[in-house]
Design a protein around this motif. Structure first.
Motif, PDB file in Angstrom:
ATOM      1  N   ASN A 241     -77.429 -23.876   5.749  1.00 46.27           N
ATOM      2  CA  ASN A 241     -77.226 -23.488   3.794  1.00 46.27           C
ATOM      3  C   ASN A 241     -75.516 -23.473   3.791  1.00 46.27           C
ATOM      4  O   ASN A 241     -74.619 -23.401   2.749  1.00 46.27           O
ATOM      5  CB  ASN A 241     -77.855 -22.281   3.225  1.00 46.27           C
ATOM      6  CG  ASN A 241     -79.562 -22.979   3.759  1.00 46.27           C
ATOM      7  OD1 ASN A 241     -79.856 -23.699   2.842  1.00 46.27           O
ATOM      8  ND2 ASN A 241     -79.658 -21.764   2.554  1.00 46.27           N
ATOM      9  N   GLN A 242     -74.841 -22.952   5.402  1.00 43.44           N
ATOM     10  CA  GLN A 242     -73.741 -23.155   4.921  1.00 43.44           C
ATOM     11  C   GLN A 242     -73.247 -23.918   4.782  1.00 43.44           C
ATOM     12  O   GLN A 242     -71.529 -23.547   4.438  1.00 43.44           O
ATOM     13  CB  GLN A 242     -72.597 -21.954   6.317  1.00 43.44           C
ATOM     14  CG  GLN A 242     -74.395 -20.831   6.630  1.00 43.44           C
ATOM     15  CD  GLN A 242     -73.656 -19.889   5.550  1.00 43.44           C
ATOM     16  OE1 GLN A 242     -72.365 -19.664   5.235  1.00 43.44           O
ATOM     17  NE2 GLN A 242     -74.654 -19.564   5.128  1.00 43.44           N
ATOM     18  N   SER A 243     -72.644 -25.050   5.052  1.00 40.39           N
ATOM     19  CA  SER A 243     -72.094 -26.486   4.726  1.00 40.39           C
ATOM     20  C   SER A 243     -72.311 -26.497   3.314  1.00 40.39           C
ATOM     21  O   SER A 243     -71.171 -27.117   2.647  1.00 40.39           O
ATOM     22  CB  SER A 243     -73.291 -27.611   5.126  1.00 40.39           C
ATOM     23  OG  SER A 243     -74.743 -27.727   4.061  1.00 40.39           O
ATOM     24  N   MET A 244     -72.880 -25.916   2.528  1.00 42.08           N
ATOM     25  CA  MET A 244     -72.260 -25.917   0.600  1.00 42.08           C
ATOM     26  C   MET A 244     -71.171 -24.997   0.575  1.00 42.08           C
ATOM     27  O   MET A 244     -70.740 -25.043  -1.233  1.00 42.08           O
ATOM     28  CB  MET A 244     -74.169 -25.589  -0.157  1.00 42.08           C
ATOM     29  CG  MET A 244     -75.366 -27.068   0.378  1.00 42.08           C
ATOM     30  SD  MET A 244     -76.305 -26.842  -0.646  1.00 42.08           S
ATOM     31  CE  MET A 244     -77.150 -25.530   0.346  1.00 42.08           C
ATOM     32  N   VAL A 245     -70.940 -23.976   0.797  1.00 46.28           N
ATOM     33  CA  VAL A 245     -70.439 -22.962   0.741  1.00 46.28           C
ATOM     34  C   VAL A 245     -68.808 -23.390   0.534  1.00 46.28           C
ATOM     35  O   VAL A 245     -68.278 -24.038   1.702  1.00 46.28           O
ATOM     36  CB  VAL A 245     -70.090 -21.752   1.504  1.00 46.28           C
ATOM     37  CG1 VAL A 245     -69.491 -20.248   2.283  1.00 46.28           C
ATOM     38  CG2 VAL A 245     -71.814 -20.881   2.697  1.00 46.28           C
ATOM     39  N   ASN A 246     -68.609 -23.213  -0.164  1.00 47.38           N
ATOM     40  CA  ASN A 246     -67.398 -23.612  -1.374  1.00 47.38           C
ATOM     41  C   ASN A 246     -66.765 -25.440  -0.780  1.00 47.38           C
ATOM     42  O   ASN A 246     -66.192 -25.843  -0.530  1.00 47.38           O
ATOM     43  CB  ASN A 246     -66.124 -22.940  -0.180  1.00 47.38           C
ATOM     44  CG  ASN A 246     -66.012 -21.345  -1.032  1.00 47.38           C
ATOM     45  OD1 ASN A 246     -65.931 -21.294  -1.446  1.00 47.38           O
ATOM     46  ND2 ASN A 246     -65.832 -20.401   0.514  1.00 47.38           N
ATOM     47  N   LEU A 247     -67.697 -25.659  -0.982  1.00 49.55           N
ATOM     48  CA  LEU A 247     -67.753 -27.087  -0.731  1.00 49.55           C
ATOM     49  C   LEU A 247     -66.822 -28.910  -1.665  1.00 49.55           C
ATOM     50  O   LEU A 247     -66.859 -29.494  -1.771  1.00 49.55           O
ATOM     51  CB  LEU A 247     -69.547 -28.291  -0.260  1.00 49.55           C
ATOM     52  CG  LEU A 247     -68.796 -29.482  -0.005  1.00 49.55           C
ATOM     53  CD1 LEU A 247     -68.682 -29.867   0.874  1.00 49.55           C
ATOM     54  CD2 LEU A 247     -70.573 -30.309  -0.224  1.00 49.55           C
ATOM     55  N   ALA A 248     -67.348 -27.434  -3.457  1.00 54.34           N
ATOM     56  CA  ALA A 248     -66.836 -28.629  -4.695  1.00 54.34           C
ATOM     57  C   ALA A 248     -65.367 -28.036  -4.344  1.00 54.34           C
ATOM     58  O   ALA A 248     -64.742 -29.610  -4.310  1.00 54.34           O
ATOM     59  CB  ALA A 248     -68.181 -27.736  -5.757  1.00 54.34           C
ATOM     60  N   PRO A 249     -64.848 -27.039  -4.004  1.00 54.01           N
ATOM     61  CA  PRO A 249     -63.452 -27.336  -4.112  1.00 54.01           C
ATOM     62  C   PRO A 249     -62.993 -27.734  -2.926  1.00 54.01           C
ATOM     63  O   PRO A 249     -61.036 -28.643  -2.891  1.00 54.01           O
ATOM     64  CB  PRO A 249     -63.653 -25.452  -3.937  1.00 54.01           C
ATOM     65  CG  PRO A 249     -64.454 -24.723  -3.205  1.00 54.01           C
ATOM     66  CD  PRO A 249     -65.412 -25.958  -4.392  1.00 54.01           C
ATOM     67  N   GLN A 250     -63.558 -28.161  -1.506  1.00 57.75           N
ATOM     68  CA  GLN A 250     -62.788 -28.847  -0.183  1.00 57.75           C
ATOM     69  C   GLN A 250     -62.716 -30.432  -1.139  1.00 57.75           C
ATOM     70  O   GLN A 250     -62.199 -30.977  -0.175  1.00 57.75           O
ATOM     71  CB  GLN A 250     -63.903 -28.532   0.687  1.00 57.75           C
ATOM     72  CG  GLN A 250     -63.406 -26.553   0.917  1.00 57.75           C
ATOM     73  CD  GLN A 250     -64.605 -26.960   2.195  1.00 57.75           C
ATOM     74  OE1 GLN A 250     -64.588 -27.133   3.713  1.00 57.75           O
ATOM     75  NE2 GLN A 250     -65.042 -26.033   2.340  1.00 57.75           N
ATOM     76  N   ALA A 251     -63.978 -30.758  -0.953  1.00 58.27           N
ATOM     77  CA  ALA A 251     -64.209 -32.275  -1.709  1.00 58.27           C
ATOM     78  C   ALA A 251     -63.271 -32.165  -3.123  1.00 58.27           C
ATOM     79  O   ALA A 251     -62.886 -33.593  -3.037  1.00 58.27           O
ATOM     80  CB  ALA A 251     -65.319 -32.104  -2.663  1.00 58.27           C
ATOM     81  N   ASP A 252     -63.185 -31.620  -3.985  1.00 59.66           N
ATOM     82  CA  ASP A 252     -61.688 -31.836  -4.758  1.00 59.66           C
ATOM     83  C   ASP A 252     -60.334 -31.927  -4.251  1.00 59.66           C
ATOM     84  O   ASP A 252     -59.606 -32.236  -4.017  1.00 59.66           O
ATOM     85  CB  ASP A 252     -61.954 -30.883  -5.651  1.00 59.66           C
ATOM     86  CG  ASP A 252     -62.696 -30.594  -6.752  1.00 59.66           C
ATOM     87  OD1 ASP A 252     -63.407 -31.453  -7.130  1.00 59.66           O
ATOM     88  OD2 ASP A 252     -63.198 -29.164  -7.328  1.00 59.66           O
ATOM     89  N   ALA A 253     -59.960 -31.261  -3.321  1.00 62.14           N
ATOM     90  CA  ALA A 253     -58.837 -31.001  -2.229  1.00 62.14           C
ATOM     91  C   ALA A 253     -58.724 -32.504  -1.977  1.00 62.14           C
ATOM     92  O   ALA A 253     -57.901 -33.381  -1.703  1.00 62.14           O
ATOM     93  CB  ALA A 253     -58.950 -29.547  -1.763  1.00 62.14           C
ATOM     94  N   LEU A 254     -59.790 -32.929  -1.036  1.00 56.65           N
ATOM     95  CA  LEU A 254     -59.656 -34.297  -0.148  1.00 56.65           C
ATOM     96  C   LEU A 254     -59.670 -35.289  -0.991  1.00 56.65           C
ATOM     97  O   LEU A 254     -59.408 -36.309  -0.799  1.00 56.65           O
ATOM     98  CB  LEU A 254     -60.953 -34.248   0.635  1.00 56.65           C
ATOM     99  CG  LEU A 254     -61.496 -35.432   1.386  1.00 56.65           C
ATOM    100  CD1 LEU A 254     -60.454 -35.525   2.099  1.00 56.65           C
ATOM    101  CD2 LEU A 254     -62.176 -35.143   1.776  1.00 56.65           C
ATOM    102  N   ALA A 255     -59.972 -35.124  -2.064  1.00 59.48           N
ATOM    103  CA  ALA A 255     -60.034 -36.163  -2.785  1.00 59.48           C
ATOM    104  C   ALA A 255     -58.522 -36.601  -4.069  1.00 59.48           C
ATOM    105  O   ALA A 255     -58.405 -37.067  -3.380  1.00 59.48           O
ATOM    106  CB  ALA A 255     -61.330 -36.219  -3.859  1.00 59.48           C
ATOM    107  N   GLY A 256     -58.184 -35.484  -4.446  1.00 63.10           N
ATOM    108  CA  GLY A 256     -56.732 -35.319  -4.621  1.00 63.10           C
ATOM    109  C   GLY A 256     -56.171 -35.954  -3.447  1.00 63.10           C
ATOM    110  O   GLY A 256     -54.859 -36.639  -3.679  1.00 63.10           O
ATOM    111  N   SER A 257     -56.054 -35.689  -1.818  1.00 61.10           N
ATOM    112  CA  SER A 257     -55.034 -36.095  -1.441  1.00 61.10           C
ATOM    113  C   SER A 257     -55.111 -37.319  -1.022  1.00 61.10           C
ATOM    114  O   SER A 257     -54.594 -38.473  -0.523  1.00 61.10           O
ATOM    115  CB  SER A 257     -55.373 -35.654   0.339  1.00 61.10           C
ATOM    116  OG  SER A 257     -56.695 -35.531   0.810  1.00 61.10           O
TER     117      SER A 257
END
Length: 410
Positions: free
Chosen positions: A267-283
């Motif tokens: 279940n640790q893959s879901m920790v802070n996944l959304a903000p990381q995805a936002d940063a990746l999408a922005g890049s």
């Protein structure tokens, strides 16, 4: 005459996954444990044929990994790993029961047929009721409203199994009802899975040389259709889902590289996944994507959370279930019962199609309803193929030959 539970167990087995069908339940682990213990107790009250099953070595090794993994994590907990492992083991209890119970050929197919119809009716009432009265889970997507009722969005691919079953039985009213259910859920991945299953069903009636020769055809069609598929992915209706999955895949791969042997933890893959995805999408300049709350692939999520060792366990289970499905399909021609043939064909092609194409969620986790359905459907179809393989097959009608004395001479 003593009461025999074998006629009633199919209803309990097939309705059990509905208890923890919704992913949002806070008590799912307890529900899985309760269902597993109940099924195990009921199975022990019936005549059993104890046999070693390959999946127990797989799940046992995976459970042991979940415990040992905690020693490699910075904030690992042996207690948490042991609890997770225990629930994972009991999630396999219904499949163990199906394989171990000494089913009676005369009523196996009848009981399962009634159970499938009951489950199908329950599915349809839930989905139509959600559409008409607005209860349960309703999602808004680019393709319109999607209705799941009280069963959650994991139910979409499950509808393909009864649809395939009734299609084999040529009961087209039921087929239409299950098709309506799939339309209400609006599951694109489930629709693709159904198409793959239908193609597999057509190939089951051909010699193995034809199946082998058809492989280049599928490759050619895939290559020819790929530009069309890419064009479709460019439309807003699909691009949101596609981008969301791409983001989760890359983030999952990054997590795997951090700890390739034991993974980052359950279940640790879901920790802070959304903000990381936002940063990746922005890049990447992505603007069309949904909130990334989890890794949308069972294999990538398993790699990220449990490393190479967990991935080996998952792949071993998938190979085992797929191999059993192919074996069951080879035996279906010698199955006398029409209902049993429906269970074998529908369950086998559904299992293969699910494993090979339906990777929109990380279903290889304790208590995930799709894991429960996969184990139950695959074990039932394989058990049916074993049960009926030694049963006499009715011969086709043919005119009786005249005795030699009555035949004309010359």
């Amino acid at each position: 005459m003593p009461f025999d539970l074998r006629g009633w167990l199919p209803f309990c087995l097939l309705l059990a996954p509905f208890i923890y069908s919704n992913d949002n339940s806070n008590y799912r682990a307890y529900e899985v444990l309760a269902v597993g213990i109940t099924i195990a107790v009921l199975a022990l009250l019936t005549p059993l044929r104890m046999r070693r099953q390959a999946e127990w070595f797989i799940v046992g090794g995976y459970a042991l990994l979940l415990i040992i993994q905690q020693l490699a994590l910075t904030y690992g907990s042996i207690r948490f790993g042991a609890q997770y492992a225990l629930v994972m083991i009991f999630a396999f209890a219904p499949a163990w029961a199906v394989h171990s119970i000494q089913w009676r050929p005369q009523d196996f197919a009848i009981s399962w047929d009634f159970a499938i119809r009951l489950a199908s009716a329950f599915l349809l009432v839930n989905l139509v009721g959600s559409r008409l009265f607005g209860f349960g889970e309703i999602a808004s997507g680019m393709q319109g409203q999607r209705y799941f009722g009280f069963l959650g969005d994991s139910i979409s691919p499950i509808l393909a199994f009864p649809l395939l079953y009734f299609l084999v039985r040529r009961q087209f009213l039921w087929v239409s009802a299950m098709g309506l259910g799939m339309l209400l859920t609006g599951g694109k991945a489930a629709l693709v899975m159904l198409v793959v299953a239908l193609c597999l069903m057509l190939l089951t009636k051909t010699p193995w040389l034809v199946r082998l020769a058809s492989l280049p055809v599928f490759i050619f069609v895939g290559a020819f259709a790929s530009p069309k598929i890419m064009a479709l992915l460019g439309s807003p209706a699909v691009q949101y889902s596609w981008n969301t999955r791409l983001l989760s895949y890359e983030l999952g791969w990054r997590l795997f590289l951090k700890s390739p042997v034991f993974g980052v933890g359950i279940n640790q893959s879901m920790v802070n996944l959304a903000p990381q995805a936002d940063a990746l999408a922005g890049s990447r300049g992505m603007t069309r994507y949904w909130i990334v709350g989890q890794i949308h692939n069972a294999f990538i999520r398993t790699m990220a959370e449990t490393g190479v060792l967990g991935l080996i366990a998952l792949l071993s289970l998938c190979v085992l279930l797929s191999a059993r499905a192919f074996v069951a399909l080879e035996r279906v021609q010698s199955t006398p019962s029409a209902a049993a043939r429906g269970i074998i064909v529908a369950g086998s092609v559904w299992t293969i199609a699910f494993i090979t194409t339906y990777q929109s969620v990380g279903w290889f986790e304790h208590g995930h309803p799709q894991l429960a359905w996969l184990l139950l459907i695959s074990s039932t179809s394989y058990a049916a193929s074993q049960l009926y393989r030694n049963q006499p097959t009715p011969k086709r009608w043919a005119p009786a030959r005249q005795p030699p004395a009555m035949q004309r001479a010359g």
